[in-house]
Write a protein that holds these residues in place. Structure first.
Motif, PDB file in Angstrom:
ATOM      1  N   UNK A  17       2.424  18.315   1.976  1.00 35.17           N
ATOM      2  CA  UNK A  17       3.559  18.452   3.092  1.00 35.17           C
ATOM      3  C   UNK A  17       4.726  17.894   2.565  1.00 35.17           C
ATOM      4  N   UNK A  18       4.606  16.582   2.092  1.00 29.34           N
ATOM      5  CA  UNK A  18       5.879  15.892   1.575  1.00 29.34           C
ATOM      6  C   UNK A  18       6.678  16.948   0.382  1.00 29.34           C
ATOM      7  N   UNK A  19       5.665  17.457  -0.337  1.00 25.62           N
ATOM      8  CA  UNK A  19       6.033  18.101  -1.560  1.00 25.62           C
ATOM      9  C   UNK A  19       7.123  19.340  -1.178  1.00 25.62           C
ATOM     10  N   UNK A  20       6.498  19.825  -0.456  1.00 21.26           N
ATOM     11  CA  UNK A  20       6.894  21.276   0.056  1.00 21.26           C
ATOM     12  C   UNK A  20       7.931  21.304   1.380  1.00 21.26           C
ATOM     13  N   UNK A  21       8.638  20.007   1.988  1.00 18.16           N
ATOM     14  CA  UNK A  21       9.283  19.820   2.909  1.00 18.16           C
ATOM     15  C   UNK A  21      10.869  20.323   2.360  1.00 18.16           C
TER      16      UNK A  21
END
Length: 304
Positions: A17-21
């Motif tokens: 989730x953080x990486x694709x935000x």
């Protein structure tokens, strides 16, 4: 499913989730960063406070804010994390996601330096070598581009300082983050009220933008809850290794999807920092395994 596998899946979920935000924030480039930050703060407060209410833990929030000292510490933490959030949002909007990924790769090593300077922690020779190698990578990038990677350095530093401050708190991550956004929310409310009173606020102008802004609360809350779950179920070394999924996905978004410039100087800097992280992680894993063996040995003779 075992607790370990559940924890690993939770950590992977949080980091994905953080990486694709950046993909999410790219959809909101028409929203000024300060306005987006205000919405993220307020919608996060709604999600976190609702979660604590469902769990019957709102009393813990009141306790966390129960003394001037706690409010002061949480206030400084709130400033650090809001600065980090703002810079991340701003960097995505101006097409500098490569630098954000570099910043989050650098964060563990910057945190090590802050631990030495602020917490008076001691490092072994291999960890010092990893820090020195990362510093050389940054110096090489600064020389090659003619300017320091300030976005990367600031993201890593603000997040590192945030971690140092959080070490002084006894409250859990969800309660402390709820307290932080609660302290920031009056500023967000005033800012949004001013924008809308002058006809500049974007919320309510169209359904898609309004829905995306409201979604920022869930996007903030969900990975933190998953991360908290993972931290309880898997070793710190595993958490440390899996967290590199986040900057790796950010890097792939920057280069493969957004088409950002990636020079030879960037390549050398990333390679040096990746090697530094490999050294640092290898030493950390060995130390973590040694710590886990010691209690196991002593428990056989210690009274229960």
């Amino acid at each position: 499913m075992s607790d370990s596998k559940t924890g690993i899946l939770a950590m992977i979920g949080a980091c994905v989730i953080w990486g694709l935000s950046p993909l999410y924030y790219k959809l909101l480039t028409h929203v000024p960063p300060l306005e987006l930050l205000a919405h993220r703060t307020l919608w996060s407060l709604a999600i976190f406070a609702g979660l604590l209410a469902v769990q019957g833990r709102l009393g813990a929030l009141r306790a966390a804010l129960g003394s001037p000292r706690a409010v002061a510490i949480l206030g400084v933490a709130a400033l650090m994390i809001s600065a980090n959030w703002f810079l991340f949002i701003f960097s995505v909007q101006i097409g500098r996601v490569t630098e954000t990924s570099l910043g989050y790769y650098m964060f563990p090593l910057v945190a090590v330096v802050l631990g030495v300077v602020v917490m008076k922690e001691r490092l072994g020779p291999w960890k010092w070598a990893s820090v020195a190698l990362a510093a050389l990578g940054v110096a090489q990038l600064t020389w090659g581009l003619g300017a320091a990677p300030w976005i990367s350095l600031t993201l890593a530093s603000t997040f590192g300082l945030y971690g140092i401050i959080k070490k002084r708190l006894n409250t859990g991550p969800v309660v402390s983050v709820t307290a932080e956004v609660a302290l920031l929310s009056p500023i967000g409310i005033v800012w949004l009220a001013w924008l809308h009173s002058h006809g500049q606020g974007v919320f309510g102008q169209d359904l898609q933008t309004s829905g995306l802004l409201a979604f920022s609360g869930l996007l903030t809350a969900l990975p933190l809850v998953l991360f908290s779950k993972a931290a309880q179920k898997v070793s710190l070394s595993t958490v440390g290794l899996l967290q590199y999924i986040n900057p790796t996905l950010q890097f792939l978004c920057a280069v493969a999807i957004f088409g950002e410039t990636f020079t030879g100087y960037h390549m050398i800097a990333f390679a040096m920092i990746w090697l530094a992280l490999a050294i640092y992680s290898g030493v950390s894993i060995a130390q973590d395994r040694a710590r886990r063996k010691r209690p196991a040995t002593s428990s056989a003779v210690a009274p229960h």
